[in-house]
Scaffold this active site. Structure first.
Site, PDB file in Angstrom:
ATOM      1  N   LYS A   1     -31.566  29.279 -37.524  1.00 47.73           N
ATOM      2  CA  LYS A   1     -32.646  30.201 -37.157  1.00 47.73           C
ATOM      3  C   LYS A   1     -33.904  29.473 -36.737  1.00 47.73           C
ATOM      4  CE  LYS A   1     -31.362  34.488 -39.353  1.00 47.73           C
ATOM      5  NZ  LYS A   1     -31.643  35.497 -40.329  1.00 47.73           N
TER       6      LYS A   1
ATOM      7  N   LYS B   1     -20.605  33.910 -34.057  1.00 47.39           N
ATOM      8  CA  LYS B   1     -20.543  35.227 -34.720  1.00 47.39           C
ATOM      9  C   LYS B   1     -21.348  36.261 -33.928  1.00 47.39           C
ATOM     10  CE  LYS B   1     -24.544  35.256 -37.718  1.00 47.39           C
ATOM     11  NZ  LYS B   1     -25.194  35.725 -38.892  1.00 47.39           N
TER      12      LYS B   1
ATOM     13  N   LYS C   1     -27.310  39.975 -34.632  1.00 47.14           N
ATOM     14  CA  LYS C   1     -28.350  40.888 -34.130  1.00 47.14           C
ATOM     15  C   LYS C   1     -29.425  40.117 -33.366  1.00 47.14           C
ATOM     16  CE  LYS C   1     -29.933  40.973 -38.898  1.00 47.14           C
ATOM     17  NZ  LYS C   1     -29.745  41.658 -40.147  1.00 47.14           N
TER      18      LYS C   1
HETATM   19  P1  TYM Z   1     -27.973  39.500 -42.941  1.00 49.18           P
HETATM   20  O1  TYM Z   1     -28.956  40.608 -42.874  1.00 49.18           O
HETATM   21  O2  TYM Z   1     -28.110  38.358 -42.019  1.00 49.18           O
HETATM   22  O3  TYM Z   1     -26.583  40.091 -42.774  1.00 49.18           O
HETATM   23  C1  TYM Z   1     -26.213  41.200 -43.564  1.00 49.18           C
HETATM   24  C2  TYM Z   1     -24.746  41.145 -43.888  1.00 49.18           C
HETATM   25  O4  TYM Z   1     -23.966  41.238 -42.696  1.00 49.18           O
HETATM   26  C3  TYM Z   1     -23.041  40.169 -42.679  1.00 49.18           C
HETATM   27  N1  TYM Z   1     -22.789  39.784 -41.285  1.00 49.18           N
HETATM   28  C4  TYM Z   1     -21.569  39.675 -40.755  1.00 49.18           C
HETATM   29  N2  TYM Z   1     -20.342  39.851 -41.281  1.00 49.18           N
HETATM   30  C5  TYM Z   1     -19.300  39.664 -40.463  1.00 49.18           C
HETATM   31  N3  TYM Z   1     -19.411  39.315 -39.146  1.00 49.18           N
HETATM   32  C6  TYM Z   1     -20.623  39.127 -38.593  1.00 49.18           C
HETATM   33  N4  TYM Z   1     -20.730  38.816 -37.305  1.00 49.18           N
HETATM   34  C7  TYM Z   1     -21.776  39.305 -39.402  1.00 49.18           C
HETATM   35  N5  TYM Z   1     -23.115  39.220 -39.175  1.00 49.18           N
HETATM   36  C8  TYM Z   1     -23.705  39.512 -40.344  1.00 49.18           C
HETATM   37  C9  TYM Z   1     -23.730  39.058 -43.447  1.00 49.18           C
HETATM   38  O5  TYM Z   1     -22.811  38.108 -43.909  1.00 49.18           O
HETATM   39  C10 TYM Z   1     -24.354  39.836 -44.561  1.00 49.18           C
HETATM   40  O6  TYM Z   1     -23.408  40.135 -45.559  1.00 49.18           O
HETATM   41  N6  TYM Z   1     -29.322  37.017 -46.793  1.00 49.18           N
HETATM   42  C11 TYM Z   1     -28.723  38.268 -46.473  1.00 49.18           C
HETATM   43  C12 TYM Z   1     -29.382  39.454 -47.127  1.00 49.18           C
HETATM   44  C13 TYM Z   1     -29.559  39.298 -48.592  1.00 49.18           C
HETATM   45  C14 TYM Z   1     -28.537  39.363 -49.579  1.00 49.18           C
HETATM   46  C15 TYM Z   1     -29.174  39.146 -50.807  1.00 49.18           C
HETATM   47  C16 TYM Z   1     -27.159  39.604 -49.498  1.00 49.18           C
HETATM   48  C17 TYM Z   1     -30.712  39.048 -49.253  1.00 49.18           C
HETATM   49  N7  TYM Z   1     -30.488  38.966 -50.593  1.00 49.18           N
HETATM   50  C18 TYM Z   1     -28.445  39.143 -52.035  1.00 49.18           C
HETATM   51  C19 TYM Z   1     -26.450  39.596 -50.709  1.00 49.18           C
HETATM   52  C20 TYM Z   1     -27.095  39.369 -51.933  1.00 49.18           C
HETATM   53  C21 TYM Z   1     -28.827  38.436 -45.001  1.00 49.18           C
HETATM   54  O7  TYM Z   1     -29.804  38.143 -44.384  1.00 49.18           O
HETATM   55  O8  TYM Z   1     -27.852  38.967 -44.423  1.00 49.18           O
END
Ligand code: TYM
Length: 347
Positions: free
Chosen positions: A121, A214, A217
């Site tokens: 990022k 992947k 967004k």
């Molecule tokens: P974030 O917002 O980047 O993504 C949210 C969730 O979506 C999943 N994801 C995907 N899964 C499969 N294929 C893809 N192309 C894909 N893109 C995104 C991510 O793996 C995630 O599960 N750090 C986290 C948010 C967070 C969190 C937490 C999650 C903050 N605290 C505690 C679990 C527990 C995040 O930014 O995910």
């Protein structure tokens, strides 16, 4: 006996993707439908994570509302009043930030610098990205350890962060725990998480235009991703123009044929048919066009149904759910942070 917790959060921002939906919302909802009597389910909004990169600050509230609607539409709708299911905002429970600070003082610059998401990022612009983005995985560890969460359904890109939460929890237990009375319950290893989620490997939905990456967004190209609020017919067109390969035969091979394999995966997940059955049906066929059409049809139907379900949920219902969840979590999180403060000598 205290129930174990299964927890996940999705960073709210404009334009969540099909990857977010299939990687986080759906697995969480599926686990809840299966295990709601035996585990507690915390589906939360990591809104403090949202501001680690510049965002539309005025849109944060709306996006948070939408995220809860997505949980409901993904399968939580008839579980919303279950006492084991809680929805809450990270920013409304101050113990998340308080624990993150304490963990910061035990995490090392070296280990956090190794986190690949920060590197991706920040894209080599370390000088100008926020300290919050660097620190993001420690706040995530706090989100997990505050509740002693055992399982954390996330996509494969987040596995490294779960392992970090485990490492930090273990380090704190070793330093401050006492025998059976550990300070933190630890999340299971990611290999165990995958088994629990009934997957053979972590889930990673690929970009439609560059399938070796992947679906994200933050990817600029609109054609690379299906957004949950895309017009369904336009989304179908994106699938029709997805990048494939010139092998000429359909096979499930993420390494050599990631585009075609991604379509098979999406087709399976959205039609509820197992991947092995979908692969069995399509393997050996030569018409990529036919596979795209079949996938485009399920994507379009899914979005129509999903968007109708989201539209039927009011903001007022969501506000009530959040307030109820936060009221339930406040005493628990307060008790935990006080215990940690005592352990490290602050009380
Ligand atoms: P974030 O917002 O980047 O993504 C949210 C969730 O979506 C999943 N994801 C995907 N899964 C499969 N294929 C893809 N192309 C894909 N893109 C995104 C991510 O793996 C995630 O599960 N750090 C986290 C948010 C967070 C969190 C937490 C999650 C903050 N605290 C505690 C679990 C527990 C995040 O930014 O995910």
């Amino acid at each position: 006996m205290k129930k174990d917790t299964i927890l996940t959060g999705v960073r709210v921002s404009d334009g969540l993707t099909l990857g977010n939906f299939l990687g986080a919302y759906v697995p969480m909802a599926n686990l809840a439908r299966k295990y709601v009597k035996t585990y507690r389910f915390n589906a939360f909004i990591p809104d403090l994570h949202s501001i680690t990169t510049p965002v539309d600050y005025g849109g944060l509230q709306k996006n948070a509302m939408n995220s809860i609607k997505y949980y409901l539409a993904a399968g939580f709708d008839d579980l919303r009043d279950n006492e084991n299911v809680s929805f809450y905002r990270q920013s409304r429970l101050s113990a998340h930030s308080e624990l993150a600070w304490i963990l910061d003082c035990f995490a090392t610059m070296g280990e956090i610098s190794r986190m690949t998401q920060y590197k991706e990022k920040s894209d080599g612009r370390q000088e100008s990205v926020s300290v919050g983005l660097f620190n993001y995985p420690v706040l995530m560890a706090a989100d997990i350890l505050l509740y002693d969460a055992k399982y954390v359904p996330v996509g494969e890109d987040q596995f490294q962060h779960i392992e970090l939460a485990r490492d930090l929890g273990m380090r704190m237990n070793k330093k401050f725990g006492s025998g059976d009375d550990e300070l933190f319950g630890l999340p299971e290893k990611t290999s165990e998480q995958v088994k629990f989620m009934d997957l053979t490997q972590g889930l990673r939905i690929r970009s439609l235009t560059e399938p070796e990456k992947k679906m994200s967004k933050s990817h600029e190209s609109a054609n690379s991703k299906i957004l949950l609020d895309d017009d369904p017919a336009a989304a179908a067109k994106k699938i029709m123009s997805a990048t494939t390969d010139n092998v000429g035969v359909i096979q499930f091979d993420m390494f050599n044929q990631p585009g075609v394999s991604n379509l098979l995966q999406i087709l399976s997940l959205l039609s509820g048919v197992s991947l092995s059955e979908v692969v069995g049906e399509w393997s050996g066929k030569t018409s990529y066009g036919e596979l795209k059409r079949a996938t485009a049809t399920v994507v379009e139907a899914f979005l129509m149904d999903f968007q109708a379900r989201v539209a039927a949920i009011s903001d007022d219902e969501v506000t009530l759910l959040l307030e109820k969840g936060e009221a339930r979590m406040r005493p628990l999180t307060q008790e935990k942070i006080e215990r940690v403060q005592r352990a490290v000598g602050l009380r």
